[in-house]
Write a protein that holds these residues in place. Structure first.
Motif, PDB file in Angstrom:
ATOM      1  N   GLN A  26     -31.867   3.704 152.656  1.00 41.28           N
ATOM      2  CA  GLN A  26     -31.340   2.267 152.429  1.00 41.28           C
ATOM      3  C   GLN A  26     -30.050   2.523 151.914  1.00 41.28           C
ATOM      4  O   GLN A  26     -29.198   1.632 152.247  1.00 41.28           O
ATOM      5  CB  GLN A  26     -32.169   1.503 151.526  1.00 41.28           C
ATOM      6  N   GLU A  27     -29.813   3.325 150.880  1.00 37.06           N
ATOM      7  CA  GLU A  27     -28.412   3.592 150.355  1.00 37.06           C
ATOM      8  C   GLU A  27     -27.212   4.131 151.612  1.00 37.06           C
ATOM      9  O   GLU A  27     -26.235   3.554 151.583  1.00 37.06           O
ATOM     10  CB  GLU A  27     -28.398   4.665 149.192  1.00 37.06           C
ATOM     11  N   ILE A  29     -27.518   2.977 154.613  1.00 35.81           N
ATOM     12  CA  ILE A  29     -27.404   1.885 155.589  1.00 35.81           C
ATOM     13  C   ILE A  29     -26.400   1.065 154.571  1.00 35.81           C
ATOM     14  O   ILE A  29     -25.545   0.633 155.267  1.00 35.81           O
ATOM     15  CB  ILE A  29     -28.807   1.106 155.612  1.00 35.81           C
ATOM     16  N   HIS A  30     -26.545   0.665 153.410  1.00 31.05           N
ATOM     17  CA  HIS A  30     -25.683  -0.025 152.793  1.00 31.05           C
ATOM     18  C   HIS A  30     -24.247   0.564 152.641  1.00 31.05           C
ATOM     19  O   HIS A  30     -23.183  -0.128 152.819  1.00 31.05           O
ATOM     20  CB  HIS A  30     -25.873  -0.154 151.270  1.00 31.05           C
ATOM     21  N   GLY A  31     -24.182   1.900 152.463  1.00 30.83           N
ATOM     22  CA  GLY A  31     -22.802   2.645 152.545  1.00 30.83           C
ATOM     23  C   GLY A  31     -21.887   2.455 153.762  1.00 30.83           C
ATOM     24  O   GLY A  31     -20.843   2.234 154.058  1.00 30.83           O
ATOM     25  N   VAL A  33     -22.699   0.378 156.183  1.00 29.64           N
ATOM     26  CA  VAL A  33     -22.345  -1.164 156.436  1.00 29.64           C
ATOM     27  C   VAL A  33     -20.883  -1.588 155.745  1.00 29.64           C
ATOM     28  O   VAL A  33     -20.317  -2.221 156.517  1.00 29.64           O
ATOM     29  CB  VAL A  33     -23.519  -2.084 155.809  1.00 29.64           C
ATOM     30  N   ALA A  34     -20.790  -0.918 154.595  1.00 32.12           N
ATOM     31  CA  ALA A  34     -19.673  -1.208 153.843  1.00 32.12           C
ATOM     32  C   ALA A  34     -18.534  -0.557 154.623  1.00 32.12           C
ATOM     33  O   ALA A  34     -17.391  -1.250 154.707  1.00 32.12           O
ATOM     34  CB  ALA A  34     -19.743  -0.758 152.547  1.00 32.12           C
ATOM     35  N   LYS A  37     -17.537  -2.421 157.721  1.00 38.36           N
ATOM     36  CA  LYS A  37     -16.817  -3.668 157.286  1.00 38.36           C
ATOM     37  C   LYS A  37     -15.440  -3.297 157.074  1.00 38.36           C
ATOM     38  O   LYS A  37     -14.414  -4.143 157.477  1.00 38.36           O
ATOM     39  CB  LYS A  37     -17.491  -4.456 156.202  1.00 38.36           C
ATOM     40  N   VAL A  55     -25.367   3.024 161.035  1.00 38.53           N
ATOM     41  CA  VAL A  55     -26.104   2.054 160.428  1.00 38.53           C
ATOM     42  C   VAL A  55     -27.474   2.108 161.383  1.00 38.53           C
ATOM     43  O   VAL A  55     -28.661   2.012 160.844  1.00 38.53           O
ATOM     44  CB  VAL A  55     -25.587   0.621 160.259  1.00 38.53           C
ATOM     45  N   LYS A  59     -31.338   2.877 160.132  1.00 37.34           N
ATOM     46  CA  LYS A  59     -32.209   2.069 160.180  1.00 37.34           C
ATOM     47  C   LYS A  59     -33.455   2.594 161.074  1.00 37.34           C
ATOM     48  O   LYS A  59     -34.770   2.206 160.482  1.00 37.34           O
ATOM     49  CB  LYS A  59     -31.957   0.665 160.983  1.00 37.34           C
ATOM     50  N   GLU A  86     -27.076   6.812 142.282  1.00 37.65           N
ATOM     51  CA  GLU A  86     -26.625   6.892 143.668  1.00 37.65           C
ATOM     52  C   GLU A  86     -26.847   7.941 144.385  1.00 37.65           C
ATOM     53  O   GLU A  86     -26.325   8.976 144.031  1.00 37.65           O
ATOM     54  CB  GLU A  86     -25.253   6.256 143.677  1.00 37.65           C
TER      55      GLU A  86
END
Length: 113
Positions: A26-27, A29-31, A33-34, A37, A55, A59, A86
């Protein structure tokens, strides 16, 4: 391969191990995604696409962890206490100039993680 200086984690059960694995995915994925972006905002759609593919990969890893938990009929464990705050490290990719990044660097970072 460089030697890790990180202390090992004490895990009390398979549920704890899968909770840690899910948290790591999950971390990541968030990383990613950021980072995707940020690359879009910096007009680097080529690198945004690389991070978006990472990503999708993370997932699929998270779905696999959830599948293992479900198949083994394990409860969702509490978060692993000994894990650091983290787990995902973007190795500075979130702050360096986009021209210093490449698809190779993005994938090599993912491999190390």
């Amino acid at each position: 391969m460089p030697e890790s200086k990180r202390d090992s984690w004490e895990l009390g059960s398979l549920s704890d191990l899968l909770a840690l694995a899910a948290r790591m995915e999950q971390e990541a994925i968030h990383g990613y995604v950021a980072l995707a972006k940020r690359m879009q905002e910096m007009t680097r759609p080529d690198l945004a696409a690389v991070f978006e593919s990472l990503v999708a990969e993370e997932k699929s890893h998270l779905r696999k962890v959830d599948q293992w938990r479900s198949t083994l009929s394990l409860p969702v464990a509490r978060d692993v206490v000994q894990a650091p705050e983290e787990l995902f490290d973007d190795e500075g990719a979130g702050i360096v100039a986009p021209e210093l990044l490449s698809a190779y660097r993005a994938f090599s970072m993912a491999v190390r993680k």
